[in-house]
Scaffold this motif. Structure first.
Motif, PDB file in Angstrom:
ATOM      1  N   ASP A 194       0.823  -1.244  -0.083  1.00  0.00           N
ATOM      2  CA  ASP A 194       0.036   0.289  -0.102  1.00  0.00           C
ATOM      3  C   ASP A 194       1.099   1.455  -0.333  1.00  0.00           C
ATOM      4  OD1 ASP A 194      -2.260   1.901   0.424  1.00  0.00           O
ATOM      5  OD2 ASP A 194      -1.911   1.692   2.249  1.00  0.00           O
ATOM      6  N   LEU A 195       1.918   1.320   1.105  1.00  0.00           N
ATOM      7  CA  LEU A 195       2.635   1.883   0.571  1.00  0.00           C
ATOM      8  C   LEU A 195       3.504   2.323  -0.325  1.00  0.00           C
ATOM      9  CD1 LEU A 195       3.991   4.117   3.503  1.00  0.00           C
ATOM     10  CD2 LEU A 195       5.938   2.321   3.174  1.00  0.00           C
ATOM     11  N   MET A 196       3.821   1.850  -0.697  1.00  0.00           N
ATOM     12  CA  MET A 196       4.601   1.498  -2.245  1.00  0.00           C
ATOM     13  C   MET A 196       3.913   1.838  -3.313  1.00  0.00           C
ATOM     14  SD  MET A 196       5.983  -1.349  -4.331  1.00  0.00           S
ATOM     15  CE  MET A 196       7.659  -1.328  -3.893  1.00  0.00           C
ATOM     16  N   ALA A 197       2.204   1.578  -3.613  1.00  0.00           N
ATOM     17  CA  ALA A 197       1.500   2.071  -4.481  1.00  0.00           C
ATOM     18  C   ALA A 197       1.123   3.891  -4.534  1.00  0.00           C
ATOM     19  CB  ALA A 197       0.514   1.389  -4.624  1.00  0.00           C
ATOM     20  N   ALA A 198       0.705   4.529  -3.014  1.00  0.00           N
ATOM     21  CA  ALA A 198       0.619   5.471  -2.570  1.00  0.00           C
ATOM     22  C   ALA A 198       1.934   6.288  -2.862  1.00  0.00           C
ATOM     23  CB  ALA A 198      -0.056   6.041  -1.125  1.00  0.00           C
ATOM     24  N   ARG A 199       3.218   6.011  -2.584  1.00  0.00           N
ATOM     25  CA  ARG A 199       3.769   6.844  -2.429  1.00  0.00           C
ATOM     26  C   ARG A 199       4.879   7.370  -4.555  1.00  0.00           C
ATOM     27  NH1 ARG A 199       8.029  10.781  -1.606  1.00  0.00           N
ATOM     28  NH2 ARG A 199       9.436  11.029  -3.539  1.00  0.00           N
ATOM     29  N   ILE A 200       3.918   5.571  -5.478  1.00  0.00           N
ATOM     30  CA  ILE A 200       4.153   5.897  -6.721  1.00  0.00           C
ATOM     31  C   ILE A 200       3.266   6.896  -7.240  1.00  0.00           C
ATOM     32  CG2 ILE A 200       4.290   4.618  -9.135  1.00  0.00           C
ATOM     33  CD1 ILE A 200       5.559   2.549  -7.544  1.00  0.00           C
ATOM     34  N   GLU A 201       1.811   6.808  -6.629  1.00  0.00           N
ATOM     35  CA  GLU A 201       1.514   7.851  -7.104  1.00  0.00           C
ATOM     36  C   GLU A 201       1.467   9.244  -7.014  1.00  0.00           C
ATOM     37  OE1 GLU A 201      -2.088   5.277  -4.838  1.00  0.00           O
ATOM     38  OE2 GLU A 201      -2.165   4.015  -6.705  1.00  0.00           O
ATOM     39  N   PHE A 202       1.971   9.616  -5.671  1.00  0.00           N
ATOM     40  CA  PHE A 202       2.418  10.299  -5.178  1.00  0.00           C
ATOM     41  C   PHE A 202       3.412  11.275  -6.181  1.00  0.00           C
ATOM     42  CE2 PHE A 202       6.079  12.702  -3.471  1.00  0.00           C
ATOM     43  CZ  PHE A 202       5.907  14.175  -3.148  1.00  0.00           C
ATOM     44  N   GLU A 203       4.600  10.179  -6.865  1.00  0.00           N
ATOM     45  CA  GLU A 203       5.413  10.697  -7.747  1.00  0.00           C
ATOM     46  C   GLU A 203       4.833  11.335  -8.738  1.00  0.00           C
ATOM     47  OE1 GLU A 203       8.554   8.056  -7.730  1.00  0.00           O
ATOM     48  OE2 GLU A 203       8.415   8.846  -5.851  1.00  0.00           O
ATOM     49  N   ARG A 204       3.819   9.762  -9.691  1.00  0.00           N
ATOM     50  CA  ARG A 204       3.301  10.979 -11.061  1.00  0.00           C
ATOM     51  C   ARG A 204       1.658  11.626 -10.799  1.00  0.00           C
ATOM     52  NH1 ARG A 204       1.039   5.293 -13.174  1.00  0.00           N
ATOM     53  NH2 ARG A 204       2.761   3.836 -13.758  1.00  0.00           N
ATOM     54  N   GLU A 205       1.954  12.031  -9.705  1.00  0.00           N
ATOM     55  CA  GLU A 205       0.690  13.321  -9.957  1.00  0.00           C
ATOM     56  C   GLU A 205       1.740  14.574  -9.447  1.00  0.00           C
ATOM     57  OE1 GLU A 205      -2.705  13.438  -9.488  1.00  0.00           O
ATOM     58  OE2 GLU A 205      -2.817  15.692  -8.901  1.00  0.00           O
ATOM     59  N   TRP A 206       3.054  14.857  -8.482  1.00  0.00           N
ATOM     60  CA  TRP A 206       3.130  15.936  -8.105  1.00  0.00           C
ATOM     61  C   TRP A 206       4.234  16.891  -8.839  1.00  0.00           C
ATOM     62  CZ3 TRP A 206       0.445  19.784  -6.060  1.00  0.00           C
ATOM     63  CH2 TRP A 206      -0.983  19.134  -5.171  1.00  0.00           C
ATOM     64  N   LEU A 207       5.113  14.973  -8.830  1.00  0.00           N
ATOM     65  CA  LEU A 207       6.752  15.381  -8.902  1.00  0.00           C
ATOM     66  C   LEU A 207       7.082  16.702 -10.087  1.00  0.00           C
ATOM     67  CD1 LEU A 207       8.801  12.551  -7.997  1.00  0.00           C
ATOM     68  CD2 LEU A 207       8.191  14.553  -6.826  1.00  0.00           C
ATOM     69  N   PRO A 208       5.953  15.635 -11.214  1.00  0.00           N
ATOM     70  CA  PRO A 208       6.278  16.894 -12.663  1.00  0.00           C
ATOM     71  C   PRO A 208       5.621  18.036 -12.283  1.00  0.00           C
ATOM     72  CG  PRO A 208       5.207  15.006 -13.457  1.00  0.00           C
ATOM     73  CD  PRO A 208       4.686  14.931 -11.591  1.00  0.00           C
ATOM     74  N   LYS A 209       4.532  18.483 -11.323  1.00  0.00           N
ATOM     75  CA  LYS A 209       4.333  19.522 -11.068  1.00  0.00           C
ATOM     76  C   LYS A 209       5.078  20.639 -10.278  1.00  0.00           C
ATOM     77  CE  LYS A 209      -0.665  17.944 -10.685  1.00  0.00           C
ATOM     78  NZ  LYS A 209      -1.766  17.726 -10.339  1.00  0.00           N
ATOM     79  N   LEU A 210       5.718  19.715  -9.251  1.00  0.00           N
ATOM     80  CA  LEU A 210       6.483  20.745  -8.326  1.00  0.00           C
ATOM     81  C   LEU A 210       7.682  20.738  -9.177  1.00  0.00           C
ATOM     82  CD1 LEU A 210       5.802  18.187  -4.831  1.00  0.00           C
ATOM     83  CD2 LEU A 210       4.936  20.654  -5.008  1.00  0.00           C
TER      84      LEU A 210
END
Ligand SMILES: [Fe+2]
Length: 256
Positions: free
Chosen positions: A199-215
């Motif tokens: 769950d931790l891995m999936a949520a972290r990857i989802e965060f990276e996909r959503e936020w890293l390009p924006k940040l």
């Protein structure tokens, strides 16, 4: 944001995981349960705040499918490292992964996450959803387990503990299961730890996909609360809407 095609493909993957990993009458009961709530669950976000993860239509199933994949892969590592595989089954692992966040759906009658009605919050903060106050409070694991039992779907002791503790020590309520120094009080299977890591891995990857390009590229998001530029959002949405066959889904999607 997912297209309607991706949402429908994710739903098929979700149902196929049940057919592949859950056996006997329980498979039938689980498929019946998810058929009953298909329209709601297929379109649900994984959370109602953009700052969390997968807060878009179809985000819930997208997340759950990822957790199933992560769980199976992480399990391989645990097996290679010598985990006691006699203490849990792969069916228990996948059943727990499929249902770990079920409590996010809300009650039988009411959805937990509904379209944001506050125009300011939608436009300035990019919040597409808000929490439905009509839903009585229960923790996500408690509500998920309640929904399963109230629809006649049995779960094992291992599955109960894994679903209950899937947030690991991010949820203080899990200390009673995970924080004991007494050997007899520790879980007697590694299933809860494997599910938590997945769950931790999936949520972290989802965060990276959503936020890293924006940040990493703040110029494109400046002034709109880190939401997708309206024209991008609109064209994705129009395309998705044109692919949806179900009128109810179309209406729900159109409001977002
Ligand atoms: Fe999750």
């Amino acid at each position: 944001m997912l297209t309607a095609e991706q949402i429908q493909a994710n739903w098929e993957e979700f149902c196929n995981n049940i057919k592949l990993w859950v056996v006997g009458d329980r498979q039938k009961e689980l498929l019946k349960f998810y058929k009953k709530y298909e329209d709601r669950i297929m379109m649900m976000p994984a959370s109602h705040k953009k700052e969390y993860h997968n807060a878009f239509p179809g985000g819930y199933v997208d997340h759950v499918n990822r957790v199933v994949k992560c769980a199976l892969n992480i399990n391989d590592v645990w097996v290679e490292m010598g985990v006691d595989t006699t203490t849990y089954t792969l069916e228990e692992l996948v059943f727990s992964a499929i249902n770990h966040d079920l409590g996010k759906m809300g009650s039988e009658e009411q959805e937990s996450y509904i379209p944001q009605t506050d125009k300011w919050r939608r436009e300035k903060l990019g919040e597409d959803y808000m929490f439905n106050k009509a839903v009585e409070f229960a923790s996500v694991p408690d509500r998920g387990l309640f929904m399963l039992q109230s629809h006649g779907i049995q779960y094992s002791f291992n599955e109960m503990v894994a679903i209950q503790t899937h947030d690991g020590l991010y949820d203080e309520a899990n200390k009673k299961y995970l924080f004991s120094y007494m050997p007899e009080q520790k879980p007697r299977t590694s299933l809860p730890f494997i599910l938590h890591q997945a769950d931790l891995m999936a949520a972290r990857i989802e965060f990276e996909r959503e936020w890293l390009p924006k940040l990493n590229n703040p110029v494109t998001t400046q002034g709109n609360g880190h939401i997708l530029p309206k024209e991008v959002k609109k064209s994705t949405k129009d395309k998705a809407l044109s692919q949806l066959k179900n009128e109810n889904l179309k209406n729900i999607f159109d409001k977002l």
